[in-house]
Scaffold this motif. Structure first.
Motif, PDB file in Angstrom:
ATOM      1  N   THR A 246       0.836  -1.216   0.000  1.00 54.77           N
ATOM      2  CA  THR A 246       0.000   0.000   0.000  1.00 54.77           C
ATOM      3  C   THR A 246       0.863   1.255   0.000  1.00 54.77           C
ATOM      4  N   SER A 247       2.015   1.230   0.692  1.00 59.98           N
ATOM      5  CA  SER A 247       2.927   2.388   0.651  1.00 59.98           C
ATOM      6  C   SER A 247       3.419   2.615  -0.775  1.00 59.98           C
ATOM      7  N   VAL A 248       3.790   1.521  -1.448  1.00 62.32           N
ATOM      8  CA  VAL A 248       4.314   1.626  -2.821  1.00 62.32           C
ATOM      9  C   VAL A 248       3.207   2.116  -3.760  1.00 62.32           C
ATOM     10  N   TYR A 249       2.000   1.605  -3.542  1.00 61.79           N
ATOM     11  CA  TYR A 249       0.845   2.043  -4.347  1.00 61.79           C
ATOM     12  C   TYR A 249       0.643   3.557  -4.186  1.00 61.79           C
ATOM     13  N   LEU A 250       0.635   4.027  -2.930  1.00 60.55           N
ATOM     14  CA  LEU A 250       0.404   5.465  -2.694  1.00 60.55           C
ATOM     15  C   LEU A 250       1.553   6.321  -3.226  1.00 60.55           C
ATOM     16  N   ALA A 251       2.758   5.761  -3.214  1.00 59.47           N
ATOM     17  CA  ALA A 251       3.926   6.517  -3.691  1.00 59.47           C
ATOM     18  C   ALA A 251       3.998   6.560  -5.211  1.00 59.47           C
ATOM     19  N   ALA A 252       3.435   5.546  -5.876  1.00 54.50           N
ATOM     20  CA  ALA A 252       3.716   5.422  -7.316  1.00 54.50           C
ATOM     21  C   ALA A 252       2.507   5.312  -8.234  1.00 54.50           C
ATOM     22  N   SER A 253       1.349   4.958  -7.710  1.00 52.36           N
ATOM     23  CA  SER A 253       0.254   4.675  -8.650  1.00 52.36           C
ATOM     24  C   SER A 253      -0.354   5.945  -9.249  1.00 52.36           C
ATOM     25  N   PRO A 254      -0.584   5.931 -10.574  1.00 52.31           N
ATOM     26  CA  PRO A 254      -1.299   7.060 -11.194  1.00 52.31           C
ATOM     27  C   PRO A 254      -2.743   7.149 -10.686  1.00 52.31           C
ATOM     28  N   ASP A 255      -3.293   6.028 -10.180  1.00 55.61           N
ATOM     29  CA  ASP A 255      -4.690   6.033  -9.688  1.00 55.61           C
ATOM     30  C   ASP A 255      -4.911   7.058  -8.588  1.00 55.61           C
ATOM     31  N   VAL A 256      -3.856   7.371  -7.828  1.00 59.46           N
ATOM     32  CA  VAL A 256      -4.049   8.233  -6.646  1.00 59.46           C
ATOM     33  C   VAL A 256      -3.373   9.599  -6.803  1.00 59.46           C
ATOM     34  N   GLU A 257      -3.065   9.963  -8.057  1.00 56.55           N
ATOM     35  CA  GLU A 257      -2.309  11.225  -8.191  1.00 56.55           C
ATOM     36  C   GLU A 257      -3.096  12.440  -7.708  1.00 56.55           C
ATOM     37  N   ASP A 258      -4.438  12.354  -7.738  1.00 55.73           N
ATOM     38  CA  ASP A 258      -5.231  13.495  -7.266  1.00 55.73           C
ATOM     39  C   ASP A 258      -5.939  13.230  -5.947  1.00 55.73           C
ATOM     40  N   ILE A 259      -5.597  12.119  -5.316  1.00 53.59           N
ATOM     41  CA  ILE A 259      -6.279  11.759  -4.064  1.00 53.59           C
ATOM     42  C   ILE A 259      -5.432  12.263  -2.898  1.00 53.59           C
ATOM     43  N   THR A 260      -6.075  12.915  -1.954  1.00 54.06           N
ATOM     44  CA  THR A 260      -5.306  13.413  -0.808  1.00 54.06           C
ATOM     45  C   THR A 260      -6.141  13.362   0.463  1.00 54.06           C
ATOM     46  N   GLY A 261      -5.434  13.238   1.590  1.00 58.59           N
ATOM     47  CA  GLY A 261      -6.098  13.246   2.902  1.00 58.59           C
ATOM     48  C   GLY A 261      -6.818  11.961   3.231  1.00 58.59           C
ATOM     49  N   GLN A 262      -6.457  10.865   2.556  1.00 63.42           N
ATOM     50  CA  GLN A 262      -7.192   9.609   2.738  1.00 63.42           C
ATOM     51  C   GLN A 262      -6.358   8.554   3.466  1.00 63.42           C
ATOM     52  N   TYR A 263      -7.087   7.591   4.001  1.00 64.73           N
ATOM     53  CA  TYR A 263      -6.492   6.443   4.710  1.00 64.73           C
ATOM     54  C   TYR A 263      -6.721   5.202   3.846  1.00 64.73           C
ATOM     55  N   PHE A 264      -5.671   4.451   3.613  1.00 62.91           N
ATOM     56  CA  PHE A 264      -5.751   3.288   2.723  1.00 62.91           C
ATOM     57  C   PHE A 264      -5.323   2.007   3.455  1.00 62.91           C
ATOM     58  N   ALA A 265      -5.841   0.900   2.964  1.00 65.64           N
ATOM     59  CA  ALA A 265      -5.328  -0.428   3.343  1.00 65.64           C
ATOM     60  C   ALA A 265      -5.559  -1.323   2.137  1.00 65.64           C
ATOM     61  N   ASP A 266      -4.692  -2.300   1.929  1.00 70.57           N
ATOM     62  CA  ASP A 266      -4.817  -3.198   0.765  1.00 70.57           C
ATOM     63  C   ASP A 266      -4.987  -2.413  -0.534  1.00 70.57           C
ATOM     64  N   CYS A 267      -4.256  -1.317  -0.670  1.00 67.79           N
ATOM     65  CA  CYS A 267      -4.276  -0.501  -1.903  1.00 67.79           C
ATOM     66  C   CYS A 267      -5.662   0.031  -2.250  1.00 67.79           C
ATOM     67  N   ALA A 268      -6.478   0.272  -1.242  1.00 63.27           N
ATOM     68  CA  ALA A 268      -7.812   0.842  -1.484  1.00 63.27           C
ATOM     69  C   ALA A 268      -8.161   1.789  -0.346  1.00 63.27           C
ATOM     70  N   PRO A 269      -8.950   2.835  -0.632  1.00 64.57           N
ATOM     71  CA  PRO A 269      -9.330   3.745   0.443  1.00 64.57           C
ATOM     72  C   PRO A 269     -10.194   3.029   1.477  1.00 64.57           C
ATOM     73  N   ARG A 270      -9.995   3.379   2.714  1.00 70.22           N
ATOM     74  CA  ARG A 270     -10.766   2.775   3.811  1.00 70.22           C
ATOM     75  C   ARG A 270     -11.225   3.897   4.733  1.00 70.22           C
ATOM     76  N   GLU A 271     -12.281   3.613   5.469  1.00 69.11           N
ATOM     77  CA  GLU A 271     -12.778   4.581   6.443  1.00 69.11           C
ATOM     78  C   GLU A 271     -11.979   4.405   7.741  1.00 69.11           C
ATOM     79  N   PRO A 272     -11.241   5.432   8.186  1.00 66.19           N
ATOM     80  CA  PRO A 272     -10.574   5.284   9.489  1.00 66.19           C
ATOM     81  C   PRO A 272     -11.599   5.485  10.605  1.00 66.19           C
ATOM     82  N   SER A 273     -11.164   5.482  11.850  1.00 68.84           N
ATOM     83  CA  SER A 273     -12.108   5.682  12.955  1.00 68.84           C
ATOM     84  C   SER A 273     -12.700   7.084  12.886  1.00 68.84           C
ATOM     85  N   ALA A 274     -13.846   7.281  13.518  1.00 70.46           N
ATOM     86  CA  ALA A 274     -14.490   8.613  13.524  1.00 70.46           C
ATOM     87  C   ALA A 274     -13.550   9.633  14.176  1.00 70.46           C
TER      88      ALA A 274
END
Ligand SMILES: NC(=O)c1ccc[n+]([C@@H]2O[C@H](COP(=O)([O-])OP(=O)(O)OC[C@H]3O[C@@H](n4cnc5c(N)ncnc54)[C@H](OP(=O)(O)O)[C@@H]3O)[C@@H](O)[C@H]2O)c1
Length: 298
Positions: A246-274
């Motif tokens: 997931t670190s490598v995905y966030l560092a390198a994937s074109p899929d997330v070039e405009d995504i910011t402020g998000q929490y990810f797991a398994d290379c997908a956005p996830r809802e963190p705790s409230a």
């Protein structure tokens, strides 16, 4: 061939040559695998840690694979040494495309640092806070900050009493620092104009050095996982290499070039705790971090 995080993350076709990445805590574990993967994608990698032999070994492995790497040695529990690391990085480059705040620690015994801060919070949160501050002007508009948090962050209730070690509990302190990683990312994303900031849970890596200083019950739980048959472990736990995906995905994937402020797991956005998405808390933590580090983000 051993598992490659860039393949698992679906970014093995991405070319990062001409770019520079700093991965903190890349002498072992998830950070080491992240650094090796970014090196294979062509980036010049700044490897960081305290263990000089291990750091040089990672840098050599990147060089041997045709990449380019430099090892930086720095202790991250004190603001001054973090800022010295930033200075050393600035001496080597005037552009940092990727900053992976990966270094992390868990301590069973409570201790205050020389700055008077609970040590887990200092290493896991204040170091990324200070380092990102000192390097932010090197980030280009398409730069990326990735901070490695943990799925344990919901255990923390959002109180940051970090100048005392009364009633210290190692797992609570660790969870608090990992909640801080998510809140930091939320507020950082709001403040950065151009570069993105995301954070992730890498998965559970029982064989990691992270748990070497954990309490006996935690070590027992991790030890049980380590000794389960490989086929079963694969379903519930990760290796450092799969943990790096997931670190490598966030560092390198074109899929997330405009995504910011998000929490990810398994290379997908996830809802963190409230608690981790409480803007007021993110703001208050930011102010606390400024006052504890003496750094003011203007
Ligand atoms: N392992 C897991 O199950 C798990 C689960 C969720 C989240 N995480 C997170 O993933 C990240 C990486 O963990 P890991 O499992 O790969 O841990 P690890 O194998 O213990 O590696 C930690 C890295 O951080 C560096 N580091 C630790 N304390 C430091 C300090 N005071 N100053 C400078 N460098 C320091 C270490 O450097 P030296 O050894 O050279 O000192 C090492 O390179 C951490 O942020 C952790 O919280 C891990």
């Amino acid at each position: 061939m051993s598992h490659r995080p860039e393949v698992g993350a679906g970014v093995d076709g991405v070319d990062r040559s001409g770019q520079t990445a700093l991965v903190t805590g890349s002498t072992s574990g998830i950070g080491r695998e992240t650094a090796l993967a970014l090196g294979r994608l062509g980036a010049t990698v700044f490897v960081h840690g305290r263990n000089r032999t291990a750091g040089r070994r990672v840098a050599s492995a990147i060089d041997d694979a045709g990449g380019d790497a430099v090892f930086f040695r720095a202790e991250l529990s004190e603001v001054e040494t973090v800022r010295n690391l930033a200075e050393a990085v600035r001496d080597r480059t005037d552009r940092l495309d990727i900053l992976v705040n990966n270094a992390g620690a868990h301590f069973s015994e409570g201790q205050l640092t020389a700055d008077g801060v609970e040590r887990t919070f200092a290493v896991n949160h204040l170091a990324p806070f200070a380092l990102t501050h000192d390097l932010r002007d090197l980030l280009p508009d398409d730069g990326r900050v990735v901070t490695v948090s943990s799925g344990i962050h919901p255990r923390a209730d959002g109180r940051f009493d970090v100048t005392s070690i009364d009633d210290y509990d190692g797992l609570d302190a660790y969870a608090r620092s990992k909640l801080a990683n998510v809140l930091f990312t939320v507020e950082l994303a709001r403040r950065l104009d151009g570069p993105t900031a995301n954070c992730c849970h890498p998965g559970l890596v029982p064989g990691s050095h992270l748990w070497r200083d954990a309490s006996i019950p935690v070590r027992l739980a991790v030890g049980v996982l380590e000794h389960l048959p490989a086929s079963l472990v694969r379903r519930i736990a990760d290796t450092p290499a799969t943990g790096a995906e997931t670190s490598v995905y966030l560092a390198a994937s074109p899929d997330v070039e405009d995504i910011t402020g998000q929490y990810f797991a398994d290379c997908a956005p996830r809802e963190p705790s409230a608690t981790a998405t409480d803007d007021r808390l993110a703001h208050d933590l930011w102010e606390l971090s400024e006052s504890l580090t003496g750094i003011s983000w203007s």
